[in-house]
Scaffold this active site. Structure first.
Site, PDB file in Angstrom:
ATOM      1  N   GLN A  89       0.834  -1.213   0.000  1.00 17.41           N
ATOM      2  CA  GLN A  89       0.000   0.000   0.000  1.00 17.41           C
ATOM      3  C   GLN A  89       0.867   1.261   0.000  1.00 17.41           C
ATOM      4  OE1 GLN A  89      -3.905  -0.403   2.193  1.00 17.41           O
ATOM      5  NE2 GLN A  89      -2.487  -1.148   3.728  1.00 17.41           N
ATOM      6  N   ALA A 139       7.033  -5.251   4.600  1.00 18.22           N
ATOM      7  CA  ALA A 139       6.832  -5.796   5.949  1.00 18.22           C
ATOM      8  C   ALA A 139       5.959  -7.037   5.848  1.00 18.22           C
ATOM      9  CB  ALA A 139       6.135  -4.771   6.855  1.00 18.22           C
ATOM     10  N   THR A 182       2.795  -8.123   7.198  1.00 17.96           N
ATOM     11  CA  THR A 182       1.721  -7.360   7.854  1.00 17.96           C
ATOM     12  C   THR A 182       0.465  -8.197   8.170  1.00 17.96           C
ATOM     13  OG1 THR A 182       0.972  -6.642   5.673  1.00 17.96           O
ATOM     14  CG2 THR A 182       2.379  -5.117   6.879  1.00 17.96           C
ATOM     15  N   THR A 201       5.031   0.502  13.630  1.00 19.64           N
ATOM     16  CA  THR A 201       3.590   0.420  13.870  1.00 19.64           C
ATOM     17  C   THR A 201       3.171   0.817  15.289  1.00 19.64           C
ATOM     18  OG1 THR A 201       1.768  -1.175  14.011  1.00 19.64           O
ATOM     19  CG2 THR A 201       3.951  -2.053  14.380  1.00 19.64           C
ATOM     20  N   ASP A 202       1.915   1.247  15.407  1.00 22.20           N
ATOM     21  CA  ASP A 202       1.303   1.509  16.724  1.00 22.20           C
ATOM     22  C   ASP A 202       1.141   0.203  17.515  1.00 22.20           C
ATOM     23  OD1 ASP A 202      -0.542   0.731  14.718  1.00 22.20           O
ATOM     24  OD2 ASP A 202      -2.235   1.390  15.929  1.00 22.20           O
ATOM     25  N   TYR A 244       3.184  -9.985  15.487  1.00 26.06           N
ATOM     26  CA  TYR A 244       3.478  -8.916  14.522  1.00 26.06           C
ATOM     27  C   TYR A 244       4.134  -7.718  15.238  1.00 26.06           C
ATOM     28  CZ  TYR A 244       2.462  -4.789  11.624  1.00 26.06           C
ATOM     29  OH  TYR A 244       2.551  -3.594  10.936  1.00 26.06           O
ATOM     30  N   LYS A 289       7.944  -6.266  14.825  1.00 23.86           N
ATOM     31  CA  LYS A 289       8.217  -4.885  14.388  1.00 23.86           C
ATOM     32  C   LYS A 289       9.083  -4.167  15.437  1.00 23.86           C
ATOM     33  CE  LYS A 289       6.782  -2.958  11.214  1.00 23.86           C
ATOM     34  NZ  LYS A 289       7.314  -2.806   9.826  1.00 23.86           N
ATOM     35  N   TRP A 330      -2.940   2.120  11.175  1.00 22.22           N
ATOM     36  CA  TRP A 330      -4.161   1.921  10.384  1.00 22.22           C
ATOM     37  C   TRP A 330      -4.026   2.471   8.952  1.00 22.22           C
ATOM     38  CZ3 TRP A 330      -8.959   3.053  14.028  1.00 22.22           C
ATOM     39  CH2 TRP A 330      -8.967   2.101  15.059  1.00 22.22           C
TER      40      TRP A 330
HETATM   41  N1  LIG Z   1      -1.249  -1.713   7.113  1.00 27.34           N
HETATM   42  C1  LIG Z   1      -1.367  -1.124   8.299  1.00 27.34           C
HETATM   43  O1  LIG Z   1      -2.481  -0.918   8.807  1.00 27.34           O
HETATM   44  C2  LIG Z   1      -0.143  -0.642   9.029  1.00 27.34           C
HETATM   45  C3  LIG Z   1      -0.307  -0.075  10.315  1.00 27.34           C
HETATM   46  C4  LIG Z   1       0.833   0.372  10.992  1.00 27.34           C
HETATM   47  C5  LIG Z   1       2.089   0.277  10.421  1.00 27.34           C
HETATM   48  N2  LIG Z   1       2.213  -0.298   9.186  1.00 27.34           N
HETATM   49  C6  LIG Z   1       3.566  -0.413   8.634  1.00 27.34           C
HETATM   50  O2  LIG Z   1       3.633   0.408   7.479  1.00 27.34           O
HETATM   51  C7  LIG Z   1       4.510  -0.180   6.502  1.00 27.34           C
HETATM   52  C8  LIG Z   1       3.789  -0.326   5.187  1.00 27.34           C
HETATM   53  O3  LIG Z   1       2.623  -1.139   5.380  1.00 27.34           O
HETATM   54  P1  LIG Z   1       1.641  -1.519   4.183  1.00 27.34           P
HETATM   55  O4  LIG Z   1       0.256  -1.497   4.701  1.00 27.34           O
HETATM   56  O5  LIG Z   1       2.000  -0.736   2.965  1.00 27.34           O
HETATM   57  O6  LIG Z   1       2.055  -3.056   3.974  1.00 27.34           O
HETATM   58  P2  LIG Z   1       1.627  -4.051   2.796  1.00 27.34           P
HETATM   59  O7  LIG Z   1       0.623  -3.422   1.931  1.00 27.34           O
HETATM   60  O8  LIG Z   1       1.328  -5.359   3.452  1.00 27.34           O
HETATM   61  O9  LIG Z   1       2.982  -4.166   1.966  1.00 27.34           O
HETATM   62  C9  LIG Z   1       4.091  -4.864   2.454  1.00 27.34           C
HETATM   63  C10 LIG Z   1       4.889  -5.337   1.269  1.00 27.34           C
HETATM   64  O10 LIG Z   1       5.995  -6.092   1.774  1.00 27.34           O
HETATM   65  C11 LIG Z   1       6.158  -7.206   0.925  1.00 27.34           C
HETATM   66  N3  LIG Z   1       6.823  -8.352   1.558  1.00 27.34           N
HETATM   67  C12 LIG Z   1       6.327  -9.148   2.529  1.00 27.34           C
HETATM   68  N4  LIG Z   1       7.182 -10.156   2.766  1.00 27.34           N
HETATM   69  C13 LIG Z   1       8.234  -9.997   1.924  1.00 27.34           C
HETATM   70  C14 LIG Z   1       9.418 -10.718   1.668  1.00 27.34           C
HETATM   71  N5  LIG Z   1       9.726 -11.847   2.333  1.00 27.34           N
HETATM   72  N6  LIG Z   1      10.273 -10.259   0.723  1.00 27.34           N
HETATM   73  C15 LIG Z   1       9.985  -9.141   0.037  1.00 27.34           C
HETATM   74  N7  LIG Z   1       8.871  -8.412   0.211  1.00 27.34           N
HETATM   75  C16 LIG Z   1       7.994  -8.833   1.152  1.00 27.34           C
HETATM   76  C17 LIG Z   1       4.748  -7.608   0.536  1.00 27.34           C
HETATM   77  O11 LIG Z   1       4.765  -8.381  -0.643  1.00 27.34           O
HETATM   78  P3  LIG Z   1       3.726  -9.633  -0.770  1.00 27.34           P
HETATM   79  O12 LIG Z   1       2.373  -9.042  -0.511  1.00 27.34           O
HETATM   80  O13 LIG Z   1       3.967 -10.132  -2.142  1.00 27.34           O
HETATM   81  O14 LIG Z   1       4.147 -10.590   0.314  1.00 27.34           O
HETATM   82  C18 LIG Z   1       4.090  -6.251   0.329  1.00 27.34           C
HETATM   83  O15 LIG Z   1       4.214  -5.784  -0.992  1.00 27.34           O
HETATM   84  C19 LIG Z   1       4.972  -1.498   7.116  1.00 27.34           C
HETATM   85  O16 LIG Z   1       6.200  -1.292   7.779  1.00 27.34           O
HETATM   86  C20 LIG Z   1       3.911  -1.822   8.162  1.00 27.34           C
HETATM   87  O17 LIG Z   1       4.408  -2.627   9.209  1.00 27.34           O
HETATM   88  C21 LIG Z   1       1.130  -0.736   8.475  1.00 27.34           C
END
Ligand SMILES: NC(=O)c1ccc[n+]([C@@H]2O[C@H](COP(=O)([O-])OP(=O)(O)OC[C@H]3O[C@@H](n4cnc5c(N)ncnc54)[C@H](OP(=O)(O)O)[C@@H]3O)[C@@H](O)[C@H]2O)c1
Length: 291
Positions: free
Chosen positions: A11, A59, A61, A100-101, A124, A128, A149
């Site tokens: 995302q 990540a 996630t 993350t929160d 998770y 993190k 979020w």
């Molecule tokens: N989503 C939330 O609500 C949220 C909340 C708080 C913090 N965050 C943090 O914000 C950041 C961005 O989150 P996001 O929502 O954009 O996450 P996301 O949409 O889940 O994207 C994470 C990306 O990481 C890739 N990935 C996972 N495992 C991998 C691996 N082994 N090798 C290479 N790539 C890999 C995934 O690819 P695949 O899908 O192909 O596995 C995906 O494209 C992260 O650090 C997350 O922890 C997110």
């Protein structure tokens, strides 16, 4: 500036591809091209590109699945970012990483500041937090940006799920006791785009000066129920909704594998005062996202 971006199809990563592109040579990589569990490949990849800035938007996630895939979650969320931090340090490159929160237990009763003690409730969050700690141990020119979020209109997230559910169900129950900051991935990516010109001449020196943990999320906070109500209100195709009743529920009514923090809102004033930047109010961002 030569930038390597990990997680280009996520995302946030998807949005960062646009906001980072104007700053020079951007090499964006996704899971299909490079598995972060392969340390040798990761090392070789970074070594071959010699970036001045590494941005890690990748990540593991899947919050519930992580309870059963602990090793994988730690590999992606802790070991790989630790290696990125080490390589960045060796190359004299800056490093931006997201956290993350969910590193907090959600019992404090007010929005968390960076000096509050983390106490993750699930695998998770633990993975993190371990990632944050290993990056801090390496040191150098790093920013750890904790957000919460995250949603985008392309991803599978709370906003896209609610929009789907209200077209399928007449009655919808949404938890009212989980509270945090809804964060539009595009607004977060744009903030990075506003931050980089400040660092453009000497990225390492700039990020080393400001190295540390920062909270960066949508301005303000809400429960998932209030967030859902706002989604329904701002939905431009509200005539497609079949949902007649949106009801508040408690987390206890929907048991999941991973325990979630209840009040994990983030106070973003440190980021705002340090960099003179802030994300828009979450309602305004949501309105823009839904256009
Ligand atoms: N989503 C939330 O609500 C949220 C909340 C708080 C913090 N965050 C943090 O914000 C950041 C961005 O989150 P996001 O929502 O954009 O996450 P996301 O949409 O889940 O994207 C994470 C990306 O990481 C890739 N990935 C996972 N495992 C991998 C691996 N082994 N090798 C290479 N790539 C890999 C995934 O690819 P695949 O899908 O192909 O596995 C995906 O494209 C992260 O650090 C997350 O922890 C997110």
């Amino acid at each position: 500036m030569k930038i390597v971006l990990f997680g280009k199809n996520g995302q946030l990563g998807h949005e960062l591809q646009r906001t980072l592109a104007p700053f020079g040579e951007l090499v964006a990589v996704g899971h299909q091209e490079l598995d972060l569990c392969d340390s040798n490949e990761l090392k070789a990849f970074i070594g071959s590109h010699e970036p001045q800035l590494i941005v890690n938007a990748s990540a593991y996630t899947a919050v519930d699945r992580a309870e059963q895939e602990q090793e994988l979650a730690f590999q992606v969320n802790s070991h790989a970012p630790g290696l990125m931090a080490e390589l960045a340090h060796e190359l004299h490159a800056a490093f931006i990483h997201f956290s993350t929160d969910y590193v907090f237990d959600g019992t404090l009763g007010r929005p968390y500041v960076e000096t509050d003690t983390p106490n993750p409730l699930n695998v998770y969050g633990k993975s993190k937090l371990a990632g944050e700690q290993v990056i801090q141990k390496v040191g150098g020119a790093y920013l750890i940006l904790r957000t919460s979020w995250v949603y985008s209109m392309d991803g599978d997230n709370f906003v896209t799920k609610v929009l789907r559910w209200v077209r399928q169900k007449e009655k919808l129950q949404i938890v009212d006791d989980q509270i945090s900051n809804p964060t539009w991935a595009r607004a977060l990516a744009e903030i990075i785009g506003y931050l980089l010109p400040k660092a453009e001449k000497a990225p390492f020196t700039f990020f080393e000066k400001y190295a540390g943990v920062y909270h960066v999320a949508g301005d303000g906070f809400a429960s998932r129920y209030i967030w859902a109500k706002e989604i329904l209100k701002l939905d431009l195709k509200a005539d497609e909704q079949v949902c007649k009743e949106l009801l508040p529920a408690s987390t206890a009514e929907f048991p999941l594998l991973a325990q979630r923090p209840l009040f994990s809102a983030l106070d973003c004033s440190k980021f705002e005062t340090t960099f003179k930047l802030c994300l828009p109010e979450w309602q305004k961002a949501l309105k823009l996202a839904l256009i």
